[in-house]
Each structure stands twice: as structure tokens, then as C-alpha cells.
Design a protein around this motif. Sequence first.
Motif, PDB file in Angstrom:
ATOM      1  N   LEU A  63      54.150  27.839  71.733  1.00 38.66           N
ATOM      2  CA  LEU A  63      53.284  28.400  70.900  1.00 38.66           C
ATOM      3  C   LEU A  63      52.827  29.821  71.091  1.00 38.66           C
ATOM      4  CD1 LEU A  63      53.416  29.388  67.120  1.00 38.66           C
ATOM      5  CD2 LEU A  63      51.750  27.257  67.020  1.00 38.66           C
ATOM      6  N   MET A  64      51.738  28.695  71.810  1.00 39.77           N
ATOM      7  CA  MET A  64      50.202  29.519  73.140  1.00 39.77           C
ATOM      8  C   MET A  64      50.851  31.172  73.132  1.00 39.77           C
ATOM      9  SD  MET A  64      47.474  28.046  70.686  1.00 39.77           S
ATOM     10  CE  MET A  64      45.976  29.120  71.764  1.00 39.77           C
ATOM     11  N   LYS A  65      51.625  30.645  73.691  1.00 40.43           N
ATOM     12  CA  LYS A  65      52.612  31.646  74.585  1.00 40.43           C
ATOM     13  C   LYS A  65      52.598  33.103  74.522  1.00 40.43           C
ATOM     14  CE  LYS A  65      55.601  33.082  78.745  1.00 40.43           C
ATOM     15  NZ  LYS A  65      57.007  32.211  79.233  1.00 40.43           N
ATOM     16  N   LEU A  66      53.593  32.629  72.861  1.00 42.28           N
ATOM     17  CA  LEU A  66      54.027  33.572  71.915  1.00 42.28           C
ATOM     18  C   LEU A  66      53.144  34.533  71.580  1.00 42.28           C
ATOM     19  CD1 LEU A  66      56.668  31.473  70.095  1.00 42.28           C
ATOM     20  CD2 LEU A  66      57.303  33.279  71.778  1.00 42.28           C
ATOM     21  N   LYS A  67      51.537  34.107  71.621  1.00 40.46           N
ATOM     22  CA  LYS A  67      50.977  34.468  70.696  1.00 40.46           C
ATOM     23  C   LYS A  67      49.795  35.257  71.612  1.00 40.46           C
ATOM     24  CE  LYS A  67      49.525  31.296  66.541  1.00 40.46           C
ATOM     25  NZ  LYS A  67      49.824  32.089  66.236  1.00 40.46           N
ATOM     26  N   GLY A  68      49.899  35.158  73.430  1.00 38.06           N
ATOM     27  CA  GLY A  68      49.122  36.216  74.420  1.00 38.06           C
ATOM     28  C   GLY A  68      48.579  34.727  74.919  1.00 38.06           C
ATOM     29  N   TYR A  69      48.602  33.216  75.156  1.00 41.04           N
ATOM     30  CA  TYR A  69      47.644  32.714  76.039  1.00 41.04           C
ATOM     31  C   TYR A  69      48.434  32.027  77.021  1.00 41.04           C
ATOM     32  CZ  TYR A  69      44.606  33.134  71.822  1.00 41.04           C
ATOM     33  OH  TYR A  69      43.061  33.154  71.016  1.00 41.04           O
ATOM     34  N   ALA A 104      53.595  29.054  81.229  1.00 41.12           N
ATOM     35  CA  ALA A 104      53.308  28.256  80.242  1.00 41.12           C
ATOM     36  C   ALA A 104      53.772  28.386  78.859  1.00 41.12           C
ATOM     37  CB  ALA A 104      51.762  28.152  79.866  1.00 41.12           C
ATOM     38  N   GLY A 105      54.485  26.891  78.799  1.00 45.55           N
ATOM     39  CA  GLY A 105      55.560  26.848  77.265  1.00 45.55           C
ATOM     40  C   GLY A 105      57.123  27.199  77.343  1.00 45.55           C
ATOM     41  N   THR A 106      57.424  27.221  78.548  1.00 50.95           N
ATOM     42  CA  THR A 106      58.718  27.202  79.000  1.00 50.95           C
ATOM     43  C   THR A 106      60.002  26.332  78.784  1.00 50.95           C
ATOM     44  OG1 THR A 106      58.111  28.453  81.490  1.00 50.95           O
ATOM     45  CG2 THR A 106      60.385  27.335  81.208  1.00 50.95           C
ATOM     46  N   GLU A 107      58.824  24.729  78.667  1.00 52.68           N
ATOM     47  CA  GLU A 107      59.752  23.374  78.454  1.00 52.68           C
ATOM     48  C   GLU A 107      60.229  23.414  76.746  1.00 52.68           C
ATOM     49  OE1 GLU A 107      58.109  19.492  80.988  1.00 52.68           O
ATOM     50  OE2 GLU A 107      56.242  21.076  80.317  1.00 52.68           O
ATOM     51  N   SER A 108      58.882  24.596  75.924  1.00 53.44           N
ATOM     52  CA  SER A 108      58.563  23.935  74.551  1.00 53.44           C
ATOM     53  C   SER A 108      59.544  24.814  74.375  1.00 53.44           C
ATOM     54  CB  SER A 108      57.323  24.442  74.503  1.00 53.44           C
ATOM     55  OG  SER A 108      57.293  24.908  74.616  1.00 53.44           O
ATOM     56  N   HIS A 109      60.107  26.695  74.717  1.00 56.62           N
ATOM     57  CA  HIS A 109      61.193  27.001  75.020  1.00 56.62           C
ATOM     58  C   HIS A 109      62.489  26.761  74.789  1.00 56.62           C
ATOM     59  CE1 HIS A 109      59.356  31.131  74.593  1.00 56.62           C
ATOM     60  NE2 HIS A 109      58.328  30.687  74.504  1.00 56.62           N
ATOM     61  N   GLU A 110      62.579  25.625  75.911  1.00 57.90           N
ATOM     62  CA  GLU A 110      64.349  25.152  75.479  1.00 57.90           C
ATOM     63  C   GLU A 110      64.321  24.274  75.078  1.00 57.90           C
ATOM     64  OE1 GLU A 110      63.869  23.485  79.713  1.00 57.90           O
ATOM     65  OE2 GLU A 110      64.297  25.107  81.030  1.00 57.90           O
ATOM     66  N   GLU A 111      63.105  23.192  74.459  1.00 60.90           N
ATOM     67  CA  GLU A 111      63.339  22.836  73.632  1.00 60.90           C
ATOM     68  C   GLU A 111      63.782  23.173  72.250  1.00 60.90           C
ATOM     69  OE1 GLU A 111      59.196  19.789  73.124  1.00 60.90           O
ATOM     70  OE2 GLU A 111      60.101  19.392  75.251  1.00 60.90           O
ATOM     71  N   ALA A 112      62.989  24.780  71.865  1.00 62.23           N
ATOM     72  CA  ALA A 112      62.827  24.950  70.708  1.00 62.23           C
ATOM     73  C   ALA A 112      64.054  26.081  70.474  1.00 62.23           C
ATOM     74  CB  ALA A 112      61.702  26.671  70.915  1.00 62.23           C
ATOM     75  N   HIS A 113      64.647  26.548  71.390  1.00 68.47           N
ATOM     76  CA  HIS A 113      66.346  26.566  71.457  1.00 68.47           C
ATOM     77  C   HIS A 113      67.472  25.290  71.425  1.00 68.47           C
ATOM     78  CE1 HIS A 113      65.684  30.781  71.783  1.00 68.47           C
ATOM     79  NE2 HIS A 113      64.976  30.296  72.646  1.00 68.47           N
ATOM     80  N   ALA A 114      66.901  24.323  70.900  1.00 66.85           N
ATOM     81  CA  ALA A 114      68.223  22.991  71.446  1.00 66.85           C
ATOM     82  C   ALA A 114      68.319  23.452  69.648  1.00 66.85           C
ATOM     83  CB  ALA A 114      67.373  21.696  71.688  1.00 66.85           C
ATOM     84  N   ILE A 148      58.142  27.563  66.618  1.00 68.06           N
ATOM     85  CA  ILE A 148      58.332  27.964  67.403  1.00 68.06           C
ATOM     86  C   ILE A 148      59.480  28.728  67.968  1.00 68.06           C
ATOM     87  CG2 ILE A 148      58.474  27.778  70.153  1.00 68.06           C
ATOM     88  CD1 ILE A 148      56.780  25.400  70.070  1.00 68.06           C
ATOM     89  N   ARG A 149      60.296  28.140  67.141  1.00 66.37           N
ATOM     90  CA  ARG A 149      61.730  28.183  67.494  1.00 66.37           C
ATOM     91  C   ARG A 149      61.839  30.039  66.434  1.00 66.37           C
ATOM     92  NH1 ARG A 149      66.018  24.738  65.094  1.00 66.37           N
ATOM     93  NH2 ARG A 149      67.600  26.178  66.409  1.00 66.37           N
ATOM     94  N   THR A 150      61.256  30.612  64.822  1.00 67.18           N
ATOM     95  CA  THR A 150      61.225  30.890  64.362  1.00 67.18           C
ATOM     96  C   THR A 150      60.330  32.758  65.018  1.00 67.18           C
ATOM     97  OG1 THR A 150      60.836  29.906  62.484  1.00 67.18           O
ATOM     98  CG2 THR A 150      60.936  32.086  62.174  1.00 67.18           C
ATOM     99  N   ALA A 172      53.945  27.276  55.064  1.00 69.08           N
ATOM    100  CA  ALA A 172      53.225  27.969  54.759  1.00 69.08           C
ATOM    101  C   ALA A 172      52.380  28.767  55.834  1.00 69.08           C
ATOM    102  CB  ALA A 172      52.511  27.665  53.563  1.00 69.08           C
ATOM    103  N   PHE A 173      52.550  28.505  57.047  1.00 66.29           N
ATOM    104  CA  PHE A 173      51.120  28.664  57.812  1.00 66.29           C
ATOM    105  C   PHE A 173      52.023  29.278  58.628  1.00 66.29           C
ATOM    106  CE2 PHE A 173      49.519  29.024  61.431  1.00 66.29           C
ATOM    107  CZ  PHE A 173      48.480  29.085  61.336  1.00 66.29           C
ATOM    108  N   LEU A 174      53.677  29.522  58.618  1.00 67.97           N
ATOM    109  CA  LEU A 174      54.378  31.085  59.239  1.00 67.97           C
ATOM    110  C   LEU A 174      54.256  31.759  58.172  1.00 67.97           C
ATOM    111  CD1 LEU A 174      56.532  31.334  61.170  1.00 67.97           C
ATOM    112  CD2 LEU A 174      58.545  30.719  60.205  1.00 67.97           C
ATOM    113  N   LEU A 175      54.754  31.754  56.933  1.00 70.24           N
ATOM    114  CA  LEU A 175      54.637  32.682  56.015  1.00 70.24           C
ATOM    115  C   LEU A 175      53.147  33.763  56.671  1.00 70.24           C
ATOM    116  CD1 LEU A 175      55.932  31.549  52.729  1.00 70.24           C
ATOM    117  CD2 LEU A 175      57.049  33.129  54.781  1.00 70.24           C
TER     118      LEU A 175
END
Length: 202
Positions: A63-69, A104-114, A148-150, A172-175
Motif C-alpha cells: 500500500l505504501m508503495k502505491l502511495k509513493g514510498y 518494496a511491496g512485491t510480496e503484498s502485490h502478489e497477495e493482493a492479486h490472489a 491494496i487490491r483496489t 470509508a477510508f478507501l473512499l
Amino acid sequence: MFFRKSKKAAELPQLNRVELDVREELRNKRDPFNIIMKTVKELGKQDMLVLHATLKPVPLLGLMKLKGYVSATSKAGHEHWITTFVRKEYAAFLQGEQDELPEAGTESHEEAHAGCSASADAPPQTHDGPPRSIHLDNRGLEPPKPMIRTMDALEKARPGDTITIHNDRVPAFLLEEIKTLGYPYEVESQPDGSAIVTIKKQ
């Protein structure tokens, strides 16, 4: 935590250190996600977030990678993991630290697509062809995986594409994040308490 800076890092401006310890929340089985995201939202461009947790926060890295971190993670002791986040332009500050650097975040991207539907695994972005409809069923996933998936689907979508998500509840937070990005959306609350959100990428 000691930061060893390279010559390149020495040329960068000094970063402000922001400490956040969520170990107590995790030990008491409370989800610290909203606390973390509130802190992230308040970070300045030259702030460095140092997160203390009882485990390696793999979903958060994506998620943080998507935010530019970018991030670096190290184990400091029993049930004590320290993850440092900086904006990607300051990645040199993390040189010498363990684990995650710009990828950073490669693992979570894979999980996110599961479990994504075939339509969610969109091909690389191009500007050809008609707008597409991407569907994600996020029900049953623990935070922050639905976000993360969204966000990942939005990142890969083309302008004009529509992303429809089905969550266990109104996200709510995603919106709030979607509103910040300037994308229009519609929310349909379902009789079972779940929510279908339709987002238009512009």
C-alpha cells in the motif's frame, strides 16, 4: 535506529523522523491500520516514518508503495520489527538498511492479486481500445488487502475504465483516498451490510 548515509544521501535534505509504535494494539488484537493511515496522511514531504510492530507489515508495504514510498525493514528483537518509510525520491536514506528498497511491496502485490477475477488482471496500460470494466470481490479479506487490491487496479487501469469492488462494508477510508485522487464514485449499500463501489478512472 542508526541510518548510514551514502554520499548521494548526504546531499539530500535532512528528513524529520516520525515514530509510530503499534505493538500494543497488535498484542491486544486491535487493528492499527487506521492509526497508521492517519499518521501517513499527516506526513510532510520530508518526513520519515519509523513504524514499530510485532511483525513484518507485508500488506502495508504494498500500500505504501502505491502511495509513493519505499521502505527498509529490520528485526530488532522478539516481536519487534522496525520499518522505515521515505518517499521514493529519498530512497538513498535507506541504503545500508535491511530488506525492502525501491521494490518494496512485491510480496503484498502478489497477495493482493490472489483471488482476483480474470477481468481484474488487466494487461499493461495502453490507450487503445474501448473502456474496460474491472471487477474485484474483496469480501472476506482483512484490511488493508481490499484497499491494496483496489488501488493496484486503479493504478493499472486506463483512463475511462470502471473499477467495481464488492466489500464487506462501506470502505470509508478507501473512499477518502479515492476522493483525494479526484475519481468519481458511487456506493450501493447491500441488504447484507456489504457495499458495491463503482469507481471511474479519469
